[in-house]
Design an enzyme around this catalytic site. Structure first.
Site, PDB file in Angstrom:
ATOM      1  N   GLU A 190      11.541 -19.012   7.534  1.00  0.00           N
ATOM      2  CA  GLU A 190      10.552 -19.984   7.367  1.00  0.00           C
ATOM      3  C   GLU A 190      10.744 -21.317   8.397  1.00  0.00           C
ATOM      4  O   GLU A 190      10.678 -22.477   7.954  1.00  0.00           O
ATOM      5  CB  GLU A 190      10.358 -20.450   6.183  1.00  0.00           C
ATOM      6  CG  GLU A 190      10.130 -19.309   5.029  1.00  0.00           C
ATOM      7  CD  GLU A 190       8.479 -19.386   4.693  1.00  0.00           C
ATOM      8  OE1 GLU A 190       7.763 -20.177   5.100  1.00  0.00           O
ATOM      9  OE2 GLU A 190       8.251 -18.195   3.968  1.00  0.00           O
ATOM     10  N   GLY A 191      11.584 -21.083   9.627  1.00  0.00           N
ATOM     11  CA  GLY A 191      11.918 -21.940  10.516  1.00  0.00           C
ATOM     12  C   GLY A 191      13.670 -22.640   9.987  1.00  0.00           C
ATOM     13  O   GLY A 191      13.819 -22.832   8.688  1.00  0.00           O
ATOM     14  N   THR A 192      14.349 -22.158  11.048  1.00  0.00           N
ATOM     15  CA  THR A 192      15.954 -22.375  10.746  1.00  0.00           C
ATOM     16  C   THR A 192      15.934 -23.963  10.527  1.00  0.00           C
ATOM     17  O   THR A 192      15.261 -24.886  10.885  1.00  0.00           O
ATOM     18  CB  THR A 192      16.596 -22.188  12.091  1.00  0.00           C
ATOM     19  OG1 THR A 192      16.597 -22.714  13.138  1.00  0.00           O
ATOM     20  CG2 THR A 192      16.615 -20.433  12.126  1.00  0.00           C
ATOM     21  N   ARG A 210      11.709 -15.674  -6.173  1.00  0.00           N
ATOM     22  CA  ARG A 210      10.827 -16.727  -5.482  1.00  0.00           C
ATOM     23  C   ARG A 210       9.882 -16.263  -4.366  1.00  0.00           C
ATOM     24  O   ARG A 210       8.974 -16.697  -3.913  1.00  0.00           O
ATOM     25  CB  ARG A 210      11.579 -17.963  -5.309  1.00  0.00           C
ATOM     26  CG  ARG A 210      10.628 -19.287  -5.367  1.00  0.00           C
ATOM     27  CD  ARG A 210      10.227 -19.508  -4.097  1.00  0.00           C
ATOM     28  NE  ARG A 210      11.496 -19.684  -3.253  1.00  0.00           N
ATOM     29  CZ  ARG A 210      11.874 -18.899  -1.979  1.00  0.00           C
ATOM     30  NH1 ARG A 210      10.721 -18.672  -1.137  1.00  0.00           N
ATOM     31  NH2 ARG A 210      12.923 -19.383  -1.212  1.00  0.00           N
ATOM     32  N   ALA A 228       4.387 -22.211   2.461  1.00  0.00           N
ATOM     33  CA  ALA A 228       5.427 -21.609   1.765  1.00  0.00           C
ATOM     34  C   ALA A 228       6.555 -22.561   1.750  1.00  0.00           C
ATOM     35  O   ALA A 228       7.473 -22.595   0.947  1.00  0.00           O
ATOM     36  CB  ALA A 228       5.650 -20.325   2.890  1.00  0.00           C
ATOM     37  N   PHE A 249       3.743 -10.559   5.390  1.00  0.00           N
ATOM     38  CA  PHE A 249       3.433 -11.435   6.446  1.00  0.00           C
ATOM     39  C   PHE A 249       4.139 -11.308   7.757  1.00  0.00           C
ATOM     40  O   PHE A 249       5.574 -11.387   7.729  1.00  0.00           O
ATOM     41  CB  PHE A 249       3.565 -12.892   6.129  1.00  0.00           C
ATOM     42  CG  PHE A 249       3.498 -14.077   7.038  1.00  0.00           C
ATOM     43  CD1 PHE A 249       2.108 -14.904   7.254  1.00  0.00           C
ATOM     44  CD2 PHE A 249       4.561 -14.519   7.694  1.00  0.00           C
ATOM     45  CE1 PHE A 249       1.717 -15.758   7.854  1.00  0.00           C
ATOM     46  CE2 PHE A 249       4.290 -15.856   8.421  1.00  0.00           C
ATOM     47  CZ  PHE A 249       2.850 -16.268   8.822  1.00  0.00           C
ATOM     48  N   LEU A 299       5.191 -12.064  11.025  1.00  0.00           N
ATOM     49  CA  LEU A 299       5.175 -13.064  12.510  1.00  0.00           C
ATOM     50  C   LEU A 299       6.348 -12.780  13.258  1.00  0.00           C
ATOM     51  O   LEU A 299       6.157 -12.551  14.514  1.00  0.00           O
ATOM     52  CB  LEU A 299       5.122 -14.443  11.856  1.00  0.00           C
ATOM     53  CG  LEU A 299       4.960 -15.645  12.769  1.00  0.00           C
ATOM     54  CD1 LEU A 299       3.910 -15.642  13.818  1.00  0.00           C
ATOM     55  CD2 LEU A 299       5.232 -16.938  12.414  1.00  0.00           C
TER      56      LEU A 299
HETATM   57  C1  LIG Z   1      15.635 -12.365   4.512  1.00  0.00           C
HETATM   58  C2  LIG Z   1      14.865 -12.777   5.362  1.00  0.00           C
HETATM   59  C3  LIG Z   1      13.328 -12.589   5.195  1.00  0.00           C
HETATM   60  C4  LIG Z   1      12.206 -13.077   5.965  1.00  0.00           C
HETATM   61  N1  LIG Z   1      10.995 -12.685   5.870  1.00  0.00           N
HETATM   62  C5  LIG Z   1      10.194 -13.126   6.807  1.00  0.00           C
HETATM   63  C6  LIG Z   1       8.592 -12.705   6.632  1.00  0.00           C
HETATM   64  O1  LIG Z   1       8.351 -12.431   5.476  1.00  0.00           O
HETATM   65  N2  LIG Z   1       7.845 -12.804   7.789  1.00  0.00           N
HETATM   66  C7  LIG Z   1       8.324 -13.405   8.835  1.00  0.00           C
HETATM   67  O2  LIG Z   1       7.458 -13.257   9.799  1.00  0.00           O
HETATM   68  N3  LIG Z   1       9.527 -13.555   9.194  1.00  0.00           N
HETATM   69  C8  LIG Z   1      10.306 -13.459   8.123  1.00  0.00           C
HETATM   70  N4  LIG Z   1      11.613 -13.697   8.343  1.00  0.00           N
HETATM   71  C9  LIG Z   1      12.253 -14.153   9.555  1.00  0.00           C
HETATM   72  C10 LIG Z   1      12.671 -15.837   9.868  1.00  0.00           C
HETATM   73  O3  LIG Z   1      11.817 -16.338   9.666  1.00  0.00           O
HETATM   74  C11 LIG Z   1      13.589 -15.587  10.961  1.00  0.00           C
HETATM   75  O4  LIG Z   1      14.748 -14.897  10.954  1.00  0.00           O
HETATM   76  C12 LIG Z   1      13.693 -17.037  11.520  1.00  0.00           C
HETATM   77  O5  LIG Z   1      12.512 -17.520  12.100  1.00  0.00           O
HETATM   78  C13 LIG Z   1      14.801 -17.125  12.862  1.00  0.00           C
HETATM   79  O6  LIG Z   1      14.179 -16.431  13.828  1.00  0.00           O
HETATM   80  P1  LIG Z   1      15.331 -15.294  14.168  1.00  0.00           P
HETATM   81  O7  LIG Z   1      15.966 -14.677  13.210  1.00  0.00           O
HETATM   82  O8  LIG Z   1      14.914 -14.309  15.328  1.00  0.00           O
HETATM   83  O9  LIG Z   1      16.485 -16.382  15.102  1.00  0.00           O
HETATM   84  P2  LIG Z   1      16.278 -16.850  16.571  1.00  0.00           P
HETATM   85  O10 LIG Z   1      15.127 -17.488  16.732  1.00  0.00           O
HETATM   86  O11 LIG Z   1      16.851 -16.090  17.367  1.00  0.00           O
HETATM   87  O12 LIG Z   1      17.426 -17.982  16.386  1.00  0.00           O
HETATM   88  C14 LIG Z   1      19.063 -17.838  16.416  1.00  0.00           C
HETATM   89  C15 LIG Z   1      19.593 -19.117  16.620  1.00  0.00           C
HETATM   90  O13 LIG Z   1      19.189 -20.090  17.342  1.00  0.00           O
HETATM   91  C16 LIG Z   1      18.830 -21.342  16.928  1.00  0.00           C
HETATM   92  N5  LIG Z   1      17.701 -22.035  17.907  1.00  0.00           N
HETATM   93  C17 LIG Z   1      16.667 -21.289  18.292  1.00  0.00           C
HETATM   94  N6  LIG Z   1      16.097 -22.020  19.089  1.00  0.00           N
HETATM   95  C18 LIG Z   1      16.726 -23.192  19.368  1.00  0.00           C
HETATM   96  C19 LIG Z   1      16.589 -24.253  20.263  1.00  0.00           C
HETATM   97  N7  LIG Z   1      15.638 -24.573  20.956  1.00  0.00           N
HETATM   98  N8  LIG Z   1      17.922 -25.123  20.317  1.00  0.00           N
HETATM   99  C20 LIG Z   1      19.052 -25.153  19.609  1.00  0.00           C
HETATM  100  N9  LIG Z   1      18.874 -24.149  18.655  1.00  0.00           N
HETATM  101  C21 LIG Z   1      17.978 -22.982  18.678  1.00  0.00           C
HETATM  102  C22 LIG Z   1      18.121 -20.976  15.547  1.00  0.00           C
HETATM  103  O14 LIG Z   1      18.267 -22.121  14.849  1.00  0.00           O
HETATM  104  C23 LIG Z   1      19.266 -20.078  15.187  1.00  0.00           C
HETATM  105  O15 LIG Z   1      20.422 -20.544  14.657  1.00  0.00           O
HETATM  106  C24 LIG Z   1      12.718 -13.532   7.369  1.00  0.00           C
HETATM  107  C25 LIG Z   1      14.057 -13.547   7.602  1.00  0.00           C
HETATM  108  C26 LIG Z   1      15.223 -13.266   6.771  1.00  0.00           C
HETATM  109  C27 LIG Z   1      16.530 -13.352   7.099  1.00  0.00           C
END
Ligand SMILES: Cc1cc2nc3c(=O)[nH]c(=O)nc-3n(C[C@H](O)[C@H](O)[C@H](O)COP(=O)(O)OP(=O)(O)OC[C@H]3O[C@@H](n4cnc5c(N)ncnc54)[C@H](O)[C@@H]3O)c2cc1C
Length: 392
Positions: free
Chosen positions: A372-374, A99, A251, A138, A140
């Protein structure tokens, strides 16, 4: 007293969401379900173990019109929002990695080209992407933090008629197998999208080899070192964060549907298992404590289905908002992950075996709830919607 099977509801669709679908929507769902049953389920566990994306399935996905399925023209199928949701649901019943491939190709790569691209860009990329001959990714997220994309470090500077990009992207689905990458980079005007083709000097993609989740999906790091692209490769139709965020909204909508499939796969297998597993002289399923857990799973799946259905109707009517998508992405990912974890537990030791699906879905869903946003970011989005205050 047991109820006769003739009067029992479908345990994976208690509110008969299927009955709400049009004939075309049901046909789409059935054809994807057949593909998943015949071609995904027999190989997917092995792919997961071998950390291999089954790229041989791409022509099959394309032949069914699943790549860019909701786009019109350029050899795309032009299906409605519910069809896209159902495609995601059936594919994720197989595996979140499959997916994810379709989500990225369709919503994160073809969608921005279709929505923000020039006519020349659309002609150049979309038909090949719909045919599965060209894979997209993509870019980002960056290594220093994906939750705050406005703080992006990757930048592009004009040099003559060209642009020169420098930076890095992290966790990029399809990255190393992509022929074209939509790279979001900061410019003097704000964030812009660049179409960077594989083989462009200074552009490298490396596979992230050691991961416990989405092992049947390619996840990569991208590096851009003095990458020169012509003006013709800039998406002309958007400037600013709304460009990538609008793609993510598409998405995330698909994810809200997709994870229902993963949860259904877990509950379906658990129902079979608990009916035949005999402990203390009776079927596991005949214990009140077990039935309550099964009932909770069915309740969670049903509410997720109804949420997705209504979201699809809003989308179809052009009324869906990003906050509504956040609620559905959050709720449905949480529901699927909780069900996968609980199903794994109810399988006992068998729950960690590759013979059963919940542990694979559980591991995959750890990514799906993060990308896609935690979950937290979506909760904060709803908080902002309720209060008008940005707490990010
Ligand atoms: C298998 C996989 C595939 C992916 N594919 C893509 C892709 O195709 N393209 C792309 O661009 N990205 C992709 N991503 C990235 C994904 O979107 C990011 O991992 C995600 O947005 C979180 O960013 P980060 O990992 O840097 O965590 P961080 O942003 O460092 O966050 C770490 C933790 O802090 C928490 N947090 C952050 N800000 C706050 C706040 N203000 N208050 C409280 N808590 C907070 C978060 O919820 C998280 O628990 C992928 C990730 C994975 C694991």
């Amino acid at each position: 007293m047991s109820k006769s099977s003739a009067t029992r509801l479908n345990p994976l669709d208690l509110y008969d969401v299927r009955g709400q679908l049009s004939e075309e929507e049901r046909l789409v769902q059935d054809s994807v379900a057949r593909l998943v049953d015949k071609q995904v389920l027999p190989i997917i566990q092995r792919c997961f173990e071998e950390h291999r994306f089954p790229q041989e399935l791409v022509p099959e996905l394309a032949a069914l019109g699943l790549l860019g399925s909701s786009l019109h023209g350029y050899e795309c199928a032009g299906l409605n929002a519910l069809c896209y949701g159902l495609i995601c649901q059936e594919l994720e019943r197989g595996d979140s990695g499959i997916r994810s491939f379709v989500s990225v190709q369709s919503s994160l790569c073809m969608y921005p080209i279709h929505t923000y691209g020039s006519e020349e860009q659309k002609q150049r990329y979309l038909p090949r992407m719909a045919r599965g001959e060209l894979i997209g990714c993509f870019g980002l997220t960056e290594p220093h933090g994906g939750s705050d994309p406005a703080n992006m470090k990757t930048h592009a500077k004009r040099q003559g008629g060209d642009w020169v990009l420098n930076g890095a992207k992290m966790w990029i689905t399809n990255g190393a197998i992509a022929g074209v990458a939509v790279i979001w980079a900061m410019t003097e005007e704000g964030i812009r999208g660049f179409l960077v083709e594989k083989g462009t000097p200074g552009f490298e993609a490396s596979v992230i080899e050691r991961k416990f989740s989405l092992r049947a999906s390619v996840t990569s790091a991208l590096f851009l070192n003095e990458v020169r692209v012509p003006q013709a490769n800039v998406l002309p139709g958007v400037v600013g964060l709304k460009g990538p965020l609008s793609c993510l909204t598409q998405a995330r909508y698909g994810i809200a549907w997709g994870v229902i499939g993963a949860a259904q796969a877990c509950l379906g297998q658990l129902l079979d298992y608990s009916a035949t597993r005999t402990l203390f002289g009776r079927a596991l399923a005949q214990n009140q404590a077990v039935q309550i857990r099964l009932a909770q799973m069915a309740r969670q799946i049903t509410t997720a289905q109804v949420l997705a259905l209504q979201l699809g109707r809003l989308k179809e009517a052009g009324q869906m908002t990003p906050a509504q998508v956040s609620l559905a992405k959050w709720n449905n990912c949480r529901m699927a992950l909780d069900i996968a974890r609980d199903a794994r537990d109810l399988l006992g030791g068998a729950g960690i075996s590759a013979e059963y699906v919940p542990v694979r879905h559980m591991l995959n869903l750890e990514s799906v709830i993060t990308y896609e946003g935690t979950e937290t970011i979506h909760q904060l989005t709803i908080g902002r919607e309720l209060t008008g205050l940005n707490a990010f």
